[in-house]
Design a protein around this motif. Sequence first.
Motif, PDB file in Angstrom:
ATOM      1  N   ARG A 177       3.374   8.189   0.365  1.00  0.00           N
ATOM      2  CA  ARG A 177       4.427   8.103  -0.653  1.00  0.00           C
ATOM      3  C   ARG A 177       4.110   9.039  -1.803  1.00  0.00           C
ATOM      4  O   ARG A 177       2.945   9.218  -2.151  1.00  0.00           O
ATOM      5  CB  ARG A 177       4.510   6.676  -1.192  1.00  0.00           C
ATOM      6  N   VAL A 178       5.178   9.584  -2.369  1.00  0.00           N
ATOM      7  CA  VAL A 178       5.025  10.375  -3.586  1.00  0.00           C
ATOM      8  C   VAL A 178       5.804   9.636  -4.670  1.00  0.00           C
ATOM      9  O   VAL A 178       6.997   9.344  -4.496  1.00  0.00           O
ATOM     10  CB  VAL A 178       5.580  11.804  -3.410  1.00  0.00           C
ATOM     11  N   THR A 179       5.133   9.298  -5.778  1.00  0.00           N
ATOM     12  CA  THR A 179       5.831   8.576  -6.844  1.00  0.00           C
ATOM     13  C   THR A 179       6.711   9.551  -7.621  1.00  0.00           C
ATOM     14  O   THR A 179       6.539  10.776  -7.543  1.00  0.00           O
ATOM     15  CB  THR A 179       4.836   7.927  -7.827  1.00  0.00           C
ATOM     16  N   CYS A 207      -0.916   4.535   0.320  1.00  0.00           N
ATOM     17  CA  CYS A 207      -0.428   3.220   0.756  1.00  0.00           C
ATOM     18  C   CYS A 207       0.435   2.607  -0.345  1.00  0.00           C
ATOM     19  O   CYS A 207       0.089   2.672  -1.519  1.00  0.00           O
ATOM     20  CB  CYS A 207      -1.617   2.299   1.056  1.00  0.00           C
ATOM     21  N   LEU A 208       1.551   1.974   0.058  1.00  0.00           N
ATOM     22  CA  LEU A 208       2.445   1.323  -0.909  1.00  0.00           C
ATOM     23  C   LEU A 208       1.725   0.234  -1.695  1.00  0.00           C
ATOM     24  O   LEU A 208       1.975   0.033  -2.879  1.00  0.00           O
ATOM     25  CB  LEU A 208       3.624   0.692  -0.142  1.00  0.00           C
ATOM     26  N   ALA A 209       0.848  -0.460  -1.018  1.00  0.00           N
ATOM     27  CA  ALA A 209       0.286  -1.674  -1.609  1.00  0.00           C
ATOM     28  C   ALA A 209      -1.072  -1.453  -2.267  1.00  0.00           C
ATOM     29  O   ALA A 209      -1.827  -2.394  -2.478  1.00  0.00           O
ATOM     30  CB  ALA A 209       0.184  -2.755  -0.531  1.00  0.00           C
ATOM     31  N   ARG A 210      -1.417  -0.202  -2.541  1.00  0.00           N
ATOM     32  CA  ARG A 210      -2.680   0.073  -3.217  1.00  0.00           C
ATOM     33  C   ARG A 210      -2.444   1.087  -4.333  1.00  0.00           C
ATOM     34  O   ARG A 210      -1.594   1.957  -4.210  1.00  0.00           O
ATOM     35  CB  ARG A 210      -3.716   0.616  -2.226  1.00  0.00           C
ATOM     36  N   PRO A 211      -3.183   0.961  -5.432  1.00  0.00           N
ATOM     37  CA  PRO A 211      -2.884   1.799  -6.589  1.00  0.00           C
ATOM     38  C   PRO A 211      -3.481   3.214  -6.545  1.00  0.00           C
ATOM     39  O   PRO A 211      -3.095   4.060  -7.342  1.00  0.00           O
ATOM     40  CB  PRO A 211      -3.484   1.011  -7.759  1.00  0.00           C
ATOM     41  N   GLU A 212      -4.420   3.505  -5.625  1.00  0.00           N
ATOM     42  CA  GLU A 212      -5.055   4.820  -5.733  1.00  0.00           C
ATOM     43  C   GLU A 212      -4.135   5.938  -5.230  1.00  0.00           C
ATOM     44  O   GLU A 212      -3.278   5.722  -4.384  1.00  0.00           O
ATOM     45  CB  GLU A 212      -6.413   4.865  -5.014  1.00  0.00           C
ATOM     46  N   GLY A 213      -4.347   7.131  -5.805  1.00  0.00           N
ATOM     47  CA  GLY A 213      -3.520   8.269  -5.412  1.00  0.00           C
ATOM     48  C   GLY A 213      -4.046   9.525  -6.056  1.00  0.00           C
ATOM     49  O   GLY A 213      -5.096   9.511  -6.696  1.00  0.00           O
ATOM     50  N   VAL A 242      -4.423  11.925   2.639  1.00  0.00           N
ATOM     51  CA  VAL A 242      -4.180  11.233   3.909  1.00  0.00           C
ATOM     52  C   VAL A 242      -5.484  10.623   4.427  1.00  0.00           C
ATOM     53  O   VAL A 242      -5.510   9.500   4.935  1.00  0.00           O
ATOM     54  CB  VAL A 242      -3.540  12.197   4.937  1.00  0.00           C
ATOM     55  N   ARG A 243      -6.589  11.332   4.235  1.00  0.00           N
ATOM     56  CA  ARG A 243      -7.866  10.785   4.712  1.00  0.00           C
ATOM     57  C   ARG A 243      -8.277   9.541   3.920  1.00  0.00           C
ATOM     58  O   ARG A 243      -9.106   8.759   4.366  1.00  0.00           O
ATOM     59  CB  ARG A 243      -8.956  11.863   4.688  1.00  0.00           C
ATOM     60  N   LEU A 244      -7.681   9.358   2.725  1.00  0.00           N
ATOM     61  CA  LEU A 244      -7.983   8.160   1.917  1.00  0.00           C
ATOM     62  C   LEU A 244      -7.285   6.906   2.427  1.00  0.00           C
ATOM     63  O   LEU A 244      -7.523   5.811   1.917  1.00  0.00           O
ATOM     64  CB  LEU A 244      -7.471   8.366   0.480  1.00  0.00           C
ATOM     65  N   LYS A 245      -6.376   7.058   3.384  1.00  0.00           N
ATOM     66  CA  LYS A 245      -5.597   5.885   3.802  1.00  0.00           C
ATOM     67  C   LYS A 245      -6.533   4.776   4.270  1.00  0.00           C
ATOM     68  O   LYS A 245      -7.406   4.989   5.098  1.00  0.00           O
ATOM     69  CB  LYS A 245      -4.632   6.258   4.951  1.00  0.00           C
TER      70      LYS A 245
END
Length: 341
Positions: free
Chosen positions: A275-277, A285-291, A315-318
Amino acid sequence: RRGMVVDDATIPTDLVDQHGRRVSYVRLSVTERCDLACVYCMPPAGERAHARHAELLMPEEIARLARVFSGLGAERLRFTGGEPLCRRDLVSIVERSRESAPRLALAVTTNGTRLGALASPLSRAGLGSVNVSVDSLEPARFAEITRGGELAAVLDGVKAALSAGLEVKTNTVVLGERSLDEIPRIVEWAWSLGIVPRFIEVMPIGEAARLSPCDLVPAARIAERLAALARAEATPTRTGHGPARYLTATDGSSRKVGLIAATTQRFCGDCNRVRVTARGELRPCLARPEGRPLSALLRGGADDDELRDALSAVVRLKSEGHVLGCASGPHQAVGMSLVGG
Ligand code: SAM
Ligand code: SF4
């Protein structure tokens, strides 16, 4: 760049995560604003500060991201929000994205209030499909859930989308017994228009975390109601691009109804999206705050290689999966309309 060969074609693997899942789908929020304030999504009007216009990604920045994602193997880009049709330059965003990434399928998720006027220009600009949120077909209940929304405008929007040749699906968030009781009517209505209706289990994030437990209907109860519809099979199957499971009518018509159950029937194992805010942060991930903030790269002169490296690093952080079913966890720090539902 890295790649793998499938059926004689080389597919880039920059968007494959550490758990072997390939990201082919990007959901991009174009605004945090909305003309409705659904009880499970937004606080009442005026209670939340929104991003300033200058913080939002501009059409040319979105089009550039579309091109780079497409080059890395992404297949679908969905504009969401907030309410994407509240963004005045949405038609231009779609048009530019279409031009810069002709192979990407472009879609919008909308509450439909402005589709009556915009369906046709959006279709001409290159949009292929819309998912329209229709939480009730009773005007008073619709207004209650959306805090003042007018159902008639949304129904006009759905018709305009169909006339404009867009593929249409509907999303209905299931809130308590009254929504369960409305399922047959919504299914009949959608099928009568050739639309695939989908029913969504409420995710207890953001505003929805404040709902009464009676409103949080588990997916198994929704599935029971869907299976009880005379023409539906009991066992849902996963098809298509997303987390929905579909039940198929057994009358030979192949009509479908979908169930999206993020919380009680976690589908993270097949997750294919990032997702891109609206403020330009890429979230794995929608349900996690990191980005990772992409705006700084886009506005700081980064070249395409740097952008590609940033996208594949995120993507590797998923993570392997979310913890939505738990009482506390990282999901409490996110809001659907802020991340882009
Ligand atoms: N405004 C547009 C709309 O309503 O379709 C797009 C944004 S909205 C956040 C995207 C989808 O997320 C809608 O179908 C909405 O019903 C759903 N949604 C919002 N909050 C939710 C929650 N807590 N649980 C499940 N679905 C939710
Ligand atoms: Fe607005 Fe969509 Fe959230 Fe409802 S679900 S408040 S329409 S962003």
